[in-house]
Design an enzyme around this catalytic site. Structure first.
Site, PDB file in Angstrom:
ATOM      1  CB  THR A  42      -0.901   0.376   1.646  1.00 20.55           C
ATOM      2  OG1 THR A  42      -0.169   0.188   2.349  1.00 20.55           O
ATOM      3  CG2 THR A  42      -1.772  -1.463   1.242  1.00 20.55           C
ATOM      4  CG  ASP A  43      -1.054   5.176  -1.612  1.00 22.14           C
ATOM      5  OD1 ASP A  43      -2.080   4.683  -0.552  1.00 22.14           O
ATOM      6  OD2 ASP A  43      -1.810   5.539  -2.608  1.00 22.14           O
ATOM      7  CB  ALA A  44       1.382   7.491   2.281  1.00 20.53           C
TER       8      ALA A  44
END
Length: 148
Positions: A21-23
């Site tokens: 995942t991203d932030a």
């Protein structure tokens, strides 16, 4: 030769981990390609052919072209299913139709088509698939292994 069957495509169950995942906790777009690669690899393994074994026989599969469409995000901890369906089988290449769906609601998250070429490991030049491998893909996809 193109697939004409209505059989269920191979599906790999997985989960979205933090590293995917991203932030914002949403799967980073390129990771869908990784999920699809894993499904193709496991499909090959299910047919009885490990990529490490094939490399020892001077054979590699390389992605020739990739097309992906993104529909909805997967999020951290989602369980997903990734399909890998052969829709075209040629002498030295395969075309896969693939989808990533969320397990809880079967929502389509990403779909794509991939042309995967069979090449010599030592030169990366195209080569014909071994007949046993081609026949396994053809049988699994509901195709006749003879002809193009």
């Amino acid at each position: 030769m193109r697939a004409q069957n209505e059989a269920q495509p191979f599906a790999l169950k997985s989960r979205v981990y933090y590293e995917d995942t991203d932030a914002g906790g949403i799967v980073y777009y390129v990771n869908y390609l990784k999920f699809m690669e894993r499904a193709r690899t496991e499909r090959l393994r299910m047919l009885g052919f490990a990529q490490s074994q094939l490399a020892g026989e001077n054979l590699l599969f390389v992605v020739h072209s990739a097309e992906a469409r993104y529909h909805a995000p997967a999020r951290l901890d989602d369980e997903i299913f990734i399909t890998a369906e052969v829709i075209e089988l040629n002498r030295a290449s395969l075309r896969f139709r693939q989808q990533v769906r969320r397990a809880t609601d079967e929502a389509l998250l990403c779909e794509g088509q991939f042309v995967v070429a069979c090449v010599r490991a030592d030169s990366l030049k195209p080569r014909a698939m071994p007949e046993a491998l081609r026949a396994a893909f053809a049988h699994d996809a509901g195709l006749s292994p003879a002809g193009e």
